[in-house]
Design a protein around this motif. Structure first.
Motif, mmCIF file in Angstrom:
data_model
loop_
_atom_site.group_PDB
_atom_site.id
_atom_site.type_symbol
_atom_site.label_atom_id
_atom_site.label_comp_id
_atom_site.label_asym_id
_atom_site.label_seq_id
_atom_site.Cartn_x
_atom_site.Cartn_y
_atom_site.Cartn_z
ATOM 1 N N HIS A 110 -0.802 7.977 -0.309
ATOM 2 C CA HIS A 110 -0.578 8.508 0.934
ATOM 3 C C HIS A 110 -0.508 10.110 0.545
ATOM 4 C CE1 HIS A 110 1.153 9.225 4.759
ATOM 5 N NE2 HIS A 110 2.242 9.560 4.369
ATOM 6 N N ILE A 113 0.844 -1.180 0.016
ATOM 7 C CA ILE A 113 -0.074 0.065 0.035
ATOM 8 C C ILE A 113 0.944 1.396 -0.031
ATOM 9 C CG2 ILE A 113 -1.819 -1.202 1.169
ATOM 10 C CD1 ILE A 113 -1.013 0.286 3.635
ATOM 11 N N GLY A 114 0.165 2.375 -0.047
ATOM 12 C CA GLY A 114 0.979 3.585 -0.004
ATOM 13 C C GLY A 114 0.881 4.620 -1.288
ATOM 14 N N GLU A 120 -1.889 13.114 8.417
ATOM 15 C CA GLU A 120 -1.471 13.205 9.822
ATOM 16 C C GLU A 120 -0.379 14.400 10.046
ATOM 17 O OE1 GLU A 120 -0.214 9.444 11.550
ATOM 18 O OE2 GLU A 120 -2.299 8.503 11.260
ATOM 19 N N VAL A 164 -6.991 3.720 3.890
ATOM 20 C CA VAL A 164 -5.804 2.968 4.103
ATOM 21 C C VAL A 164 -4.647 3.619 4.042
ATOM 22 C CG1 VAL A 164 -4.514 0.934 3.552
ATOM 23 C CG2 VAL A 164 -6.995 0.879 3.075
ATOM 24 N N ASP A 165 -4.656 4.507 3.113
ATOM 25 C CA ASP A 165 -3.190 5.224 2.959
ATOM 26 C C ASP A 165 -3.107 6.436 3.673
ATOM 27 O OD1 ASP A 165 -2.156 3.045 1.320
ATOM 28 O OD2 ASP A 165 -2.607 4.222 -0.459
ATOM 29 N N LYS A 166 -4.183 7.036 3.772
ATOM 30 C CA LYS A 166 -4.403 8.459 4.659
ATOM 31 C C LYS A 166 -3.605 9.603 4.390
ATOM 32 C CE LYS A 166 -3.538 6.000 8.560
ATOM 33 N NZ LYS A 166 -4.067 4.846 9.366
#
Lengths: 364, 144
Positions: free
Chosen positions: A44, A40-41, A48, A362-364
Motif C-alpha cells: 500500500h 493484502i496491504g 488515493e 490490489v494495494d494501490k
C-alpha cells in the motif's frame, strides 16, 4: 476454527509464485482447502491519499505505478478525466497513437502473464520465450519514451512527442504471430498443462457477477462484455472481443492468447491510420493551470486485468478533493475466498495464477 | 418493497443517467433494483468525506444492457451493509472501513486492510490528524 484434524497454512507473502506480496491463509484438511483468507496491504502506497495533496500534473507520473505492467492504462484514465472535464478534444493522430501504445502495453502484460503462469505450473521454458517477445516491446517503449515500464508518456491533451520508430512496431506485429503459434504448440495441448488447468477453477457466471469480476476472466466465462467496444478511442477500429464458454483456468489462458491476436490486429489498423494521417497536432493543456470545474468525474477503461475506473470529485481547485481508483485485480483476489474452497492445495497456485492478479493494483 | 415504495424514496426519476440520492432504506432500494432491473453487478462503492458527513456512492451495473446506475446515500459513521446482496461488497466495505472508519451493520468481517492492525485514525477522512507523531515527517523527537 482450526480443529485437531485441520491445518492452517500460510502461503506467502514472499512466495515466488504469488506475483508480488500476497498472503493467503489456507485452512487444510489433508490437501483439501476448507477456507481461504487473502491478506493484502503489503504494497500500500496511499495512491488515493497522495492525490489529495498533489496537483494533477504532479500526480500524473505516479499513476503508472498502480499497475507497473500496464501503466499506460492508468495514465490514460487520469488524462481522460482531465480532458473531458476541461472539454479538450484529442486530435485523430493522438487518439491513434494512444490506442497503439495501449495495445502494445496490453500485449506486454499478457505475455508476462503467460510466462509467469506457466512458471507457476512448473514449466520454465515458456517464461523465457514470453520474456523474449516482451523484451521487443519494452525495447520499443524505451526508445520512444525513455522508460521500460513507467512510461509517463500521455499528457493532458496529447502525448509527450510524436510516435516514432514505426518500423519496429511493424517488426513486432510481423514476428509475434509466429511466436504465438509456437506458444500454442508448446502449451495449449500439452497433456500436463491440460491436466492442471482443464476443469480447474471453474468460474460460474453468477459467481463472477456477484464478485464483480470483469475483463478477460469474465469473458472466459461466456459473457460478452468488453469496454473497448464502447470506448471512444477504439471507435474506428475493427475487432471482435474474445468470448469463450469454458469457464476454467484453461479457457482463461486461451482467451488471453486470442486477445494477443486481437491486439495485434488493432495495432495493424492503427499503423495504417497513422500513414494516412501524417499531421501531428495536439491540444495540450498547460499543466500548471489545470483546474477541474466543480463536479464529479467518472471514467473507465478496459485494462488487461479487468475494468479500471477513476472517480474524481473536484471543488474547482488545482488538486482533486477525492480520487478513487477501481482496479480489476482487487476483486479477483477477494474472489479467491470462493474459488479455492474445495480444491486441492497444489491447484491453489494454478487457479490464483490463472486470474492474472497483480498486487500493486490490489494495494494501490 | 414494491415500485410505489421505491418511488416514495427516490422520487420520479430515470434509473439511468444522473446520480440518485437515497435518503434511507438503502439496502431495500438496492435489493429492489437488483432483483427487478437486471443490475447484477456492483462495480464499486466510493466513499467521499464531505466534512460533516460521508457520502457513499454505489455503482450498480447491468451487463445485459451495459448500463450503470448510481445510488448515493449520506451517512455519519454507520451504514447498512449489502454483503447479503453482493459478495464483492465485502471487499468494498472493508476498504471503506479501513480508510473512512464507517461501520457497516451486518458485515461481520470488517478489519484493517491496508493499514497496520493497531493503526489509529482513518487516513482518507479530511480530519485525519496530520500531526501524528507516528508519521516520519512529524517526528519531533530529538533523534529525528
Amino acid at each position: 476454527m482450526t480443529t485437531a484434524t485441520t491445518l492452517k497454512l500460510n502461503l506467502g507473502p514472499q512466495h515466488p509464485s504469488t506475483h508480488g506480496v500476497l498472503r493467503l491463509i489456507l485452512e487444510l484438511d489433508g490437501e483439501k482447502i476448507l477456507s481461504c483468507e487473502p491478506d493484502i496491504g503489503y504494497l500500500h502506497r496511499g495512491m488515493e491519499k497522495m492525490a489529495e495533496g498533489l496537483t494533477y500534473i504532479q500526480y500524473l507520473p505516479t499513476v503508472d505505478r498502480i499497475d507497473y505492467l500496464a501503466g499506460c492504462f492508468y495514465s490514460e484514465l487520469l488524462c481522460r478525466s482531465v480532458e473531458k472535464a476541461m472539454n479538450v478534444e484529442l486530435s485523430e493522430r493522438v487518439k491513434t497513437i494512444r490506442v497503439i501504445l495501449l495495445e502494445l502495453n496490453r500485449i506486454a502484460s499478457h505475455l508476462l502473464w503467460i510466462g509467469a503462469f506457466l512458471m507457476d505450473l512448473g514449466a520454465i521454458s515458456p517464461f523465457f520465450y514470453a520474456m523474449r517477445e516482451r523484451e521487443m516491446i519494452l525495447r520499443y517503449f524505451e526508445k520512444l519514451t525513455g522508460q521500460r515500464m513507467m512510461y509517463n508518456y500521455f499528457v493532458f491533451g496529447g502525448v509527450r512527442s510524436d510516435i516514432d520508430y514505426l518500423e519496429e512496431i511493424e517488426e513486432i506485429i510481423k514476428i509475434l504471430p509466429s511466436k504465438i503459434k509456437d506458444y500454442e504448440k508448446i502449451i495449449t495441448d500439452n497433456p500436463i498443462f491440460l491436466r492442471r488447468t482443464k476443469g480447474k477453477g471453474v468460474l460460474e457466471q453468477e459467481v463472477a457477477f456477484n464478485n464483480s469480476i470483469t475483463g478477460v476472466n469474465l469473458r472466459a466465462s461466456g459473457i460478452n462484455y468488453d469496454l473497448r467496444c464502447s470506448d471512444y478511442l477504439y471507435r474506428d477500429f475493427d475487432f471482435s472481443p474474445v468470448v469463450l464458454e469454458g469457464k476454467d483456468s484453461w479457457t482463461r489462458y486461451k482467451a488471453r492468447i486470442l486477445e494477443l491476436k486481437e491486439s495485434l490486429k488493432i495495432i495493424g489498423q492503427g499503423l495504417e491510420k497513422l500513414k494516412s494521417n501524417e499531421k501531428f497536432e495536439q491540444n495540450l493543456i498547460n499543466p500548471l493551470t489545470v483546474k477541474l470545474p466543480e463536479g464529479e468525474y467518472y471514467n473507465e477503461i478496459e485494462a488487461p486485468r479487468g475494468l479500471a475506473s477513476i472517480y474524481i470529485k473536484s471543488t474547482g481547485g488545482d488538486k482533486p478533493y477525492r480520487l478513487k481508483w477501481r482496479t480489476g485485480s482487487y476483486y479477483s483476489v477477494n474472489m479467491l475466498r470462493h474459488l479455492l474452497v474445495g480444491e486441492y492445495l497444489n491447484d491453489a497456485i494454478a487457479i490464483a495464477g490463472s486470474l492474472d492478479i497483480i498486487l500493486p493494483e490490489v494495494d494501490k | 418493497m414494491n415500485l410505489n415504495e421505491l418511488k416514495n424514496i427516490i422520487g420520479e426519476c430515470n434509473l439511468q443517467g444522473e446520480k440518485i440520492c437515497v435518503q434511507h432504506r438503502l439496502h431495500d432500494v438496492i435489493e429492489f433494483v437488483k432483483n427487478n432491473y437486471s443490475y447484477k453487478m456492483l462495480k464499486s462503492i466510493t466513499a467521499v468525506d464531505l466534512g460533516d458527513e460521508i457520502e457513499l456512492i454505489y455503482n450498480l451495473f447491468s451487463v445485459e444492457d451495459e448500463e450503470d446506475v448510481l445510488l448515493s446515500i449520506k451517512v455519519q459513521n454507520e451504514a447498512e451493509s449489502i454483503v447479503d446482496l453482493f459478495e464483492s461488497a465485502k471487499a468494498d466495505e472493508n476498504e471503506i472501513y479501513d480508510m473512512f472508519g464507517i461501520q457497516f451493520i451486518g458485515n461481520e468481517d470488517l478489519k484493517r486492510l491496508y493499514m497496520p492492525e493497531n493503526w489509529e485514525g482513518f487516513p482518507l477522512r479530511k480530519d485525519y490528524i496530520q500531526d501524528d507523531t507516528r508519521l516520519a515527517w512529524n517526528d519531533n523527537s530529538d533523534n529525528a
